[in-house]
Design a protein around this motif. Structure first.
Motif, short mmCIF file in Angstrom:
data_model
loop_
_atom_site.label_atom_id
_atom_site.label_comp_id
_atom_site.label_asym_id
_atom_site.label_seq_id
_atom_site.Cartn_x
_atom_site.Cartn_y
_atom_site.Cartn_z
N THR A 49 0.84 -1.20 0.00
CA THR A 49 0.00 0.00 0.00
C THR A 49 0.87 1.25 0.00
O THR A 49 0.59 2.22 -0.71
N ALA A 50 1.96 1.23 0.77
CA ALA A 50 2.89 2.37 0.78
C ALA A 50 3.56 2.53 -0.58
O ALA A 50 3.76 3.65 -1.05
N VAL A 51 3.90 1.41 -1.22
CA VAL A 51 4.52 1.49 -2.56
C VAL A 51 3.54 2.11 -3.56
O VAL A 51 3.91 2.99 -4.35
N ALA A 52 2.27 1.69 -3.51
CA ALA A 52 1.26 2.27 -4.40
C ALA A 52 1.09 3.77 -4.11
O ALA A 52 0.96 4.58 -5.03
N PHE A 94 8.10 8.04 3.69
CA PHE A 94 7.59 6.71 3.38
C PHE A 94 8.57 5.90 2.54
O PHE A 94 8.61 4.67 2.65
N VAL A 95 9.37 6.56 1.70
CA VAL A 95 10.45 5.84 0.99
C VAL A 95 11.44 5.31 2.02
O VAL A 95 11.87 4.15 1.94
N PHE A 96 11.77 6.13 3.00
CA PHE A 96 12.66 5.69 4.08
C PHE A 96 12.06 4.49 4.80
O PHE A 96 12.76 3.53 5.12
N GLY A 97 10.75 4.55 5.05
CA GLY A 97 10.08 3.42 5.70
C GLY A 97 10.13 2.15 4.86
O GLY A 97 10.35 1.06 5.38
N CYS A 98 9.94 2.30 3.55
CA CYS A 98 10.03 1.12 2.67
C CYS A 98 11.44 0.56 2.66
O CYS A 98 11.64 -0.66 2.63
#
Length: 168
Positions: A49-52, A94-98
């Motif tokens: 979901t974060a990637v989307a 969120f990129v950092f989280g991924c």
């Protein structure tokens, strides 16, 4: 200011911003549920979901950059630039989280990841507030009613003719 990217007279960028923000909220809820003991599958769902949301955020950032070309050089431009920077910083968090979860089996969530995501949502909430003020500033006809008048009868009547106001 008129946005260059419009659909049926409405600017696209404010519409595009809602998709990544909503997906970021969903990803955080999935990850929080995973950390609190929910099924491990929710961590994987939160990751994708974060990637989307990151793909949707990329589209919103591009639309925001196109709209910046027409913003006059004044306080409004600073607000629009701040709005776009806040949206981009949410995406960076969120990129950092991924990246944090890329080495974790099944991309499971951790407590530190949820804190990063909550920080991202807090920054995003400030961005949403700025975006709403920009929309109200540039399109005053789309403002929401501030009282219960918005729930009243329509201003025109088909029986009374188009465009004429009914007397109250």
């Amino acid at each position: 200011m008129q946005s260059r990217l419009r659909v049926h007279g409405h600017p696209i960028q404010p519409m595009l911003v809602t998709f990544p923000f909503g997906l970021f909220v969903c990803a955080t809820v999935f990850d929080l549920t995973d950390v609190l003991g929910g099924p491990a599958m929710l961590g994987l769902v939160g990751y994708w979901t974060a990637v989307a949301a990151l793909f949707a955020a990329g589209l919103a950032v591009v639309a925001g950059m196109v709209d910046l070309w027409d913003v006059p050089e004044d306080r409004t431009r600073r607000t629009a630039v701040t709005f776009n920077l806040l949206n981009a910083s949410v995406a960076v968090l969120f990129v950092f989280g991924c990246l944090m979860r890329s080495g974790v089996p099944e991309h499971g969530a951790t407590g530190a990841l949820v804190l990063v995501e909550l920080l991202g949502l807090l920054v995003g909430a400030v961005g949403v507030r700025l975006g709403a003020s920009l929309v109200r500033q540039f399109d005053p006809r789309n403002t929401e009613p501030t009282s219960f008048d918005g729930f009243g009868p329509p201003a025109t009547s088909v029986a009374g003719g188009f465009g004429r106001r009914r007397s109250r």
